[in-house]
Design a protein around this motif. Structure first.
Motif, PDB file in Angstrom:
ATOM      1  N   GLN A   1       0.800  -1.216   0.000  1.00  0.00           N
ATOM      2  CA  GLN A   1       0.000   0.000   0.000  1.00  0.00           C
ATOM      3  C   GLN A   1       0.841   1.278   0.000  1.00  0.00           C
ATOM      4  OE1 GLN A   1      -2.934   0.003   3.138  1.00  0.00           O
ATOM      5  NE2 GLN A   1      -3.535  -2.125   2.756  1.00  0.00           N
TER       6      GLN A   1
ATOM      7  N   ASP B   1     -10.531   0.631   1.798  1.00  0.00           N
ATOM      8  CA  ASP B   1     -10.344  -0.790   2.055  1.00  0.00           C
ATOM      9  C   ASP B   1     -10.547  -1.575   0.765  1.00  0.00           C
ATOM     10  OD1 ASP B   1     -13.071  -0.823   1.621  1.00  0.00           O
ATOM     11  OD2 ASP B   1     -13.599  -0.987   3.744  1.00  0.00           O
TER      12      ASP B   1
ATOM     13  N   PRO C   1     -12.419   4.870   5.781  1.00  0.00           N
ATOM     14  CA  PRO C   1     -12.811   4.720   7.186  1.00  0.00           C
ATOM     15  C   PRO C   1     -13.669   5.866   7.701  1.00  0.00           C
ATOM     16  CG  PRO C   1     -10.480   5.274   7.009  1.00  0.00           C
ATOM     17  CD  PRO C   1     -10.951   4.945   5.633  1.00  0.00           C
TER      18      PRO C   1
END
Length: 298
Positions: A143, A238, A244
């Motif tokens: 990531q 995600d 989030p």
């Protein structure tokens, strides 16, 4: 009176407060960058200051403390240049409107709020690049964005996410800057007057004392906004492409539910230690720059 107005004519007197503010901020950042890196990682939940320091030295080396320095310098060249320059112009205009009398505290606070908003709006893209570069090493290898420098980060963000993404988190960034500048600039001016006029301290002691007071108030006023800003700027989607937090307010509510009000003050000692010396050194560098300019008749 004619002689006093003469230096104000031309480009240089207008540009000077902006340039002086930017240069002094950049010099201070070169010294503070390692503490800022530790502060960001505390906010990202990496542990205590001592644990983060030892872990970084062991696993990443000394150079890790200066990761994102280019973004930090770019941030000062935009944010601090704009806020200190505009603050000086705003206070000068306000004093002129006040017939040359010293400004009351509330007017200093208003000038600080306005200057903070201007600076944050201009400096938000470089601030985003700085946060992402500092947080990159905490992400899983797959990531990580692997930005090489601030300009590479800005180019990648623009290319991958669009131009408007450069102002992701700009809302809390502007509010944080307004709170920080209100606390820092107004309390600094008031503290200078107190230490110099009431206590009778010399120039150096006055700067150190006033900077410490203003640093504390700047940290106390701005850390909750800084926490939200950091969470918004470093978040990633995600596997389902869901973030989030949907926004700053959502981040505030979820943080309150998960950790209570004190969660917003995570890393306060390090944040305060980072803010106060940066404020102190910025003012010291600014004073020295102004003395140098005066010696050359600038």
């Amino acid at each position: 009176m004619g002689d006093e107005k003469k230096p104000k004519i031309g480009v240089w007197p207008t540009v000077k407060p902006f340039m002086n503010g930017g240069v002094s901020g950049m010099l201070a950042t070169c010294v503070i960058q390692p503490i800022d890196m530790i502060k960001v990682r505390i906010q990202l939940g990496q542990g205590s200051a001592a644990h983060i320091t030892t872990t970084m030295l062991k696993n990443e080396g000394v150079g890790a403390f200066y990761k994102g320095l280019s973004a930090g310098l770019l941030r000062q060249a935009t944010y601090t240049t704009a806020r200190l320059g505009s603050f000086r112009i705003l206070t000068t205009k306000a004093i002129e409107a006040n017939d040359g009398k010293p400004l009351p505290l509330y007017q200093k606070a208003l000038c600080g709020l306005t200057a903070g908003a201007i600076g944050a709006t201009v400096g938000s893209p470089s601030d985003l690049a700085l946060i992402r570069m500092q947080a990159d090493a905490t992400l899983p290898a797959a990531q990580r964005r692997n930005y090489t420098n601030a300009f590479h980060a800005l180019f990648r963000i623009t290319k991958d996410e669009g131009v408007l993404s450069l102002w992701k988190g700009a809302g809390p960034t502007v509010v944080r800057a307004m709170a920080l500048n209100m606390g820092m600039l107004s309390s600094y001016d008031q503290s200078v007057e107190f230490f110099r006029d009431s206590v009778g301290l010399g120039e150096a002691a006055t700067v150190v004392g006033a900077s410490s007071v203003s640093g504390f108030f700047a940290a106390a006023c701005s850390l909750p906004f800084d926490y939200v800003k950091t969470q918004i700027q470093k978040m990633q989607p995600d596997a389902e492409g869901k973030y989030p937090y949907t926004g700053s307010l959502d981040c505030v509510m979820k943080t309150l539910k998960a950790g209570g009000p004190l969660k917003f003050y995570s890393g306060f000692p390090v944040y305060c230690v980072r803010i106060a010396p940066h404020v102190m050194m910025t003012w010291i560098f600014l004073n020295q720059i102004q003395k140098l300019e005066k010696s050359y008749g600038l």
